[in-house]
Design a protein around this motif. Structure first.
Motif, PDB file in Angstrom:
ATOM      1  N   LEU A  33      10.229  -1.261  -3.131  1.00 30.96           N
ATOM      2  CA  LEU A  33      10.691  -1.291  -1.741  1.00 30.96           C
ATOM      3  C   LEU A  33      12.050  -0.632  -1.588  1.00 30.96           C
ATOM      4  O   LEU A  33      12.336  -0.005  -0.562  1.00 30.96           O
ATOM      5  N   LEU A  34      12.897  -0.763  -2.605  1.00 32.36           N
ATOM      6  CA  LEU A  34      14.214  -0.159  -2.542  1.00 32.36           C
ATOM      7  C   LEU A  34      14.178   1.354  -2.752  1.00 32.36           C
ATOM      8  O   LEU A  34      14.918   2.101  -2.107  1.00 32.36           O
ATOM      9  N   GLU A  35      13.292   1.813  -3.639  1.00 31.41           N
ATOM     10  CA  GLU A  35      13.300   3.215  -4.042  1.00 31.41           C
ATOM     11  C   GLU A  35      12.450   4.111  -3.157  1.00 31.41           C
ATOM     12  O   GLU A  35      12.708   5.313  -3.075  1.00 31.41           O
ATOM     13  N   ASP A  36      11.419   3.560  -2.519  1.00 30.40           N
ATOM     14  CA  ASP A  36      10.479   4.382  -1.752  1.00 30.40           C
ATOM     15  C   ASP A  36      10.619   4.092  -0.254  1.00 30.40           C
ATOM     16  O   ASP A  36      10.133   3.066   0.236  1.00 30.40           O
ATOM     17  N   PRO A  37      11.287   4.986   0.504  1.00 32.48           N
ATOM     18  CA  PRO A  37      11.480   4.731   1.941  1.00 32.48           C
ATOM     19  C   PRO A  37      10.204   4.834   2.758  1.00 32.48           C
ATOM     20  O   PRO A  37      10.180   4.447   3.923  1.00 32.48           O
ATOM     21  N   TRP A  38       9.136   5.374   2.171  1.00 30.57           N
ATOM     22  CA  TRP A  38       7.886   5.561   2.907  1.00 30.57           C
ATOM     23  C   TRP A  38       6.979   4.339   2.846  1.00 30.57           C
ATOM     24  O   TRP A  38       5.959   4.291   3.528  1.00 30.57           O
ATOM     25  N   VAL A  39       7.341   3.368   2.046  1.00 30.69           N
ATOM     26  CA  VAL A  39       6.520   2.170   1.935  1.00 30.69           C
ATOM     27  C   VAL A  39       6.723   1.291   3.167  1.00 30.69           C
ATOM     28  O   VAL A  39       7.861   1.000   3.553  1.00 30.69           O
ATOM     29  N   GLU A  40       5.631   0.894   3.792  1.00 31.03           N
ATOM     30  CA  GLU A  40       5.693  -0.025   4.940  1.00 31.03           C
ATOM     31  C   GLU A  40       5.879  -1.439   4.396  1.00 31.03           C
ATOM     32  O   GLU A  40       4.998  -1.985   3.732  1.00 31.03           O
ATOM     33  N   GLU A  41       7.043  -2.028   4.653  1.00 27.60           N
ATOM     34  CA  GLU A  41       7.424  -3.264   3.972  1.00 27.60           C
ATOM     35  C   GLU A  41       6.477  -4.416   4.264  1.00 27.60           C
ATOM     36  O   GLU A  41       6.080  -5.144   3.349  1.00 27.60           O
ATOM     37  N   ASP A  42       6.098  -4.608   5.516  1.00 24.82           N
ATOM     38  CA  ASP A  42       5.225  -5.726   5.864  1.00 24.82           C
ATOM     39  C   ASP A  42       3.881  -5.605   5.157  1.00 24.82           C
ATOM     40  O   ASP A  42       3.371  -6.571   4.583  1.00 24.82           O
ATOM     41  N   THR A  43       3.290  -4.406   5.173  1.00 29.39           N
ATOM     42  CA  THR A  43       1.993  -4.195   4.519  1.00 29.39           C
ATOM     43  C   THR A  43       2.086  -4.427   3.020  1.00 29.39           C
ATOM     44  O   THR A  43       1.229  -5.086   2.417  1.00 29.39           O
ATOM     45  N   LEU A  48       1.075  -7.753  -1.788  1.00 32.33           N
ATOM     46  CA  LEU A  48       1.555  -8.414  -2.995  1.00 32.33           C
ATOM     47  C   LEU A  48       1.216  -9.903  -2.977  1.00 32.33           C
ATOM     48  O   LEU A  48       0.743 -10.457  -3.976  1.00 32.33           O
ATOM     49  N   LEU A  49       1.432 -10.554  -1.843  1.00 34.89           N
ATOM     50  CA  LEU A  49       1.095 -11.969  -1.732  1.00 34.89           C
ATOM     51  C   LEU A  49      -0.392 -12.190  -1.973  1.00 34.89           C
ATOM     52  O   LEU A  49      -0.792 -13.179  -2.586  1.00 34.89           O
ATOM     53  N   GLY A  58      -0.129 -15.937  10.628  1.00 29.93           N
ATOM     54  CA  GLY A  58       0.758 -15.409  11.648  1.00 29.93           C
ATOM     55  C   GLY A  58       0.962 -13.920  11.502  1.00 29.93           C
ATOM     56  O   GLY A  58       0.699 -13.328  10.445  1.00 29.93           O
ATOM     57  N   ASP A  59       1.446 -13.317  12.581  1.00 25.56           N
ATOM     58  CA  ASP A  59       1.643 -11.861  12.619  1.00 25.56           C
ATOM     59  C   ASP A  59       3.103 -11.452  12.490  1.00 25.56           C
ATOM     60  O   ASP A  59       3.422 -10.270  12.623  1.00 25.56           O
ATOM     61  N   ALA A  60       3.991 -12.394  12.251  1.00 24.67           N
ATOM     62  CA  ALA A  60       5.402 -12.054  12.109  1.00 24.67           C
ATOM     63  C   ALA A  60       5.604 -11.149  10.904  1.00 24.67           C
ATOM     64  O   ALA A  60       5.013 -11.382   9.842  1.00 24.67           O
ATOM     65  N   PRO A  61       6.401 -10.090  11.033  1.00 27.86           N
ATOM     66  CA  PRO A  61       6.617  -9.158   9.915  1.00 27.86           C
ATOM     67  C   PRO A  61       7.198  -9.875   8.691  1.00 27.86           C
ATOM     68  O   PRO A  61       8.051 -10.752   8.819  1.00 27.86           O
ATOM     69  N   LEU A  62       6.707  -9.487   7.532  1.00 22.18           N
ATOM     70  CA  LEU A  62       7.201 -10.047   6.281  1.00 22.18           C
ATOM     71  C   LEU A  62       8.100  -9.039   5.583  1.00 22.18           C
ATOM     72  O   LEU A  62       7.831  -7.834   5.593  1.00 22.18           O
ATOM     73  N   GLY A  63       9.141  -9.539   4.951  1.00 20.35           N
ATOM     74  CA  GLY A  63      10.047  -8.684   4.201  1.00 20.35           C
ATOM     75  C   GLY A  63      10.268  -9.204   2.803  1.00 20.35           C
ATOM     76  O   GLY A  63       9.689 -10.212   2.382  1.00 20.35           O
ATOM     77  N   ARG A  64      11.127  -8.531   2.084  1.00 17.38           N
ATOM     78  CA  ARG A  64      11.378  -8.889   0.691  1.00 17.38           C
ATOM     79  C   ARG A  64      11.952 -10.298   0.562  1.00 17.38           C
ATOM     80  O   ARG A  64      11.642 -11.012  -0.392  1.00 17.38           O
ATOM     81  N   ARG A 173      -0.269  -1.710  -8.799  1.00 15.74           N
ATOM     82  CA  ARG A 173      -0.191  -0.239  -8.776  1.00 15.74           C
ATOM     83  C   ARG A 173      -0.810   0.348  -7.509  1.00 15.74           C
ATOM     84  O   ARG A 173      -0.410   1.407  -7.044  1.00 15.74           O
ATOM     85  N   SER A 174      -1.781  -0.340  -6.934  1.00 19.50           N
ATOM     86  CA  SER A 174      -2.473   0.185  -5.757  1.00 19.50           C
ATOM     87  C   SER A 174      -2.189  -0.652  -4.517  1.00 19.50           C
ATOM     88  O   SER A 174      -3.015  -0.768  -3.625  1.00 19.50           O
ATOM     89  N   LEU A 175      -0.986  -1.229  -4.430  1.00 19.46           N
ATOM     90  CA  LEU A 175      -0.665  -2.083  -3.293  1.00 19.46           C
ATOM     91  C   LEU A 175      -0.499  -1.299  -2.000  1.00 19.46           C
ATOM     92  O   LEU A 175      -0.776  -1.799  -0.924  1.00 19.46           O
ATOM     93  N   THR A 176      -0.002  -0.093  -2.078  1.00 15.42           N
ATOM     94  CA  THR A 176       0.331   0.640  -0.867  1.00 15.42           C
ATOM     95  C   THR A 176      -0.320   2.009  -0.882  1.00 15.42           C
ATOM     96  O   THR A 176      -0.758   2.519  -1.911  1.00 15.42           O
ATOM     97  N   ASP A 177      -0.344   2.630   0.282  1.00 19.41           N
ATOM     98  CA  ASP A 177      -0.875   3.986   0.375  1.00 19.41           C
ATOM     99  C   ASP A 177      -0.028   4.979  -0.395  1.00 19.41           C
ATOM    100  O   ASP A 177      -0.492   6.044  -0.790  1.00 19.41           O
ATOM    101  N   ALA A 178       1.246   4.634  -0.600  1.00 24.75           N
ATOM    102  CA  ALA A 178       2.123   5.533  -1.354  1.00 24.75           C
ATOM    103  C   ALA A 178       1.850   5.497  -2.840  1.00 24.75           C
ATOM    104  O   ALA A 178       2.407   6.268  -3.603  1.00 24.75           O
ATOM    105  N   GLY A 179       0.957   4.589  -3.270  1.00 29.35           N
ATOM    106  CA  GLY A 179       0.555   4.596  -4.670  1.00 29.35           C
ATOM    107  C   GLY A 179       1.145   3.504  -5.514  1.00 29.35           C
ATOM    108  O   GLY A 179       0.798   3.349  -6.664  1.00 29.35           O
ATOM    109  N   GLY A 180       2.066   2.706  -4.943  1.00 25.68           N
ATOM    110  CA  GLY A 180       2.627   1.621  -5.716  1.00 25.68           C
ATOM    111  C   GLY A 180       3.639   2.113  -6.733  1.00 25.68           C
ATOM    112  O   GLY A 180       4.015   3.281  -6.767  1.00 25.68           O
TER     113      GLY A 180
END
Length: 308
Positions: A33-43, A48-49, A58-64, A173-180
């Motif tokens: 999350l810190l290194e890749d600015p293209w990662v959508e944090e909530d997704t 990961l959870l 709930g639909d409230a955005p989740l963060g680190r 490794r496959s958590l996000t569209d950016a490839g994890g």
């Protein structure tokens, strides 16, 4: 050995390994999350959870910070580091007449020093502390425990949990569209990067990293190595079972070992999330079989979302 003592030792091994593995997975995730600015944090956080067997309503955005609170500090959440450390200490208290004083003091001190809040810039040192405390507990057991049934049950629990946690780590490794996280990052997170370089003499690729963490027989954190260690512990606990008809725990572990050894690595890489979920289900089945065989009268703690 009394069923109560065997169960406590089994879960000490599992809980200490769970704290260690969760710390490694969270460290990798937060670094991504810190290194890749293209990662959508909530997704990424929800994914990961999900990998860790946790769902958030709930639909409230989740963060680190939400992930750290749930998976690191929440003492009531069965997948968290804090809960694992507390549960390991409680099981050690139940088996106090068997375990060494050094192990009891290590787990008791870890429980006493477990923080209730972590500043955002202190998460990496905290995860390093968890890993160090886990390594200390394992070192104490390996250096001060006779290789009897007590040691076999402890290592059996550790091996089952280690296979499960390595599978969960690979699933990130496959958590996000950016490839994890990169394969290098994943290997470093479980101390496998240098060992991989010595083994393959090349920069990690998807195929080489997955193969190393899944089926390398010499690396102790690989899934196959953990399963082999679990099978060896079962043979040590019940030598007669090695020569007769295998019980369900032996059959489950044997099936998982065969699938890992003979399935092409390319197929696993192509279906990485599904393949790692199959490993997790297999480890859950093996744990159920061990409970039924050796301590059937005791309710077994489970991951959130794990089948009962």
């Amino acid at each position: 050995m009394l069923s109560r003592i065997a169960e406590a030792l089994f879960w000490i091994g599992r809980y200490v390994e769970r704290a260690d593995g969760t710390a490694r997975i969270l460290d990798v995730h937060l670094q991504l999350l810190l290194e890749d600015p293209w990662v959508e944090e909530d997704t990424a956080c929800r994914a990961l959870l999900s990998v860790m067997g946790t769902t958030v309503e709930g639909d409230a955005p989740l963060g680190r910070d939400d992930v750290v609170r749930l998976l690191a500090l929440d003492r009531e959440h069965s997948a968290s580091i804090a809960h694992s450390i507390t549960a390991a200490r409680e099981n050690a208290r139940r088996a106090r007449e068997i375990i060494s004083t050094d192990l009891w003091e290590t787990l008791n001190e870890s429980h006493a020093r477990m923080p209730r809040w972590i500043a955002s810039d202190k998460t990496h040192p905290f995860f390093r502390w968890v890993r160090d405390r886990s390594a200390l507990a394992f070192g104490v057991v390996d250096s001060s425990t006779s290789r009897d049934e007590a040691w076999q049950f402890f290592v059996l629990g550790r091996s089952i949990e280690r296979a499960d946690m390595t599978a969960r780590l690979l699933a990130t490794r496959s958590l996000t569209d950016a490839g994890g996280p990169s394969w290098t990052t994943l290997l470093r997170s479980c101390g496998a990067y240098e060992a991989h370089l010595r083994s393959h003499r090349a920069v990690p690729t998807a195929a080489s990293a997955v193969e190393f963490l899944l089926v390398d027989r010499l690396f102790p954190r690989s899934v196959l190595s953990s399963i082999l260690q679990a099978e060896e512990c079962l043979r040590g606990i019940d030598p007669a079972g090695a020569f007769g008809a295998p019980d369900r725990a032996h059959r489950v572990l044997g099936r998982m070992r065969s699938e890992l050894e003979y399935r092409p690595v390319g197929d696993i890489v192509h279906r990485l999330s599904e393949s790692m979920e199959e490993v997790q289900v297999g480890m859950s089945d093996a744990s159920d079989a061990i409970r039924e065989r050796y301590f059937p009268s005791i309710a077994m703690p489970v991951w959130i979302g794990e089948a009962l």
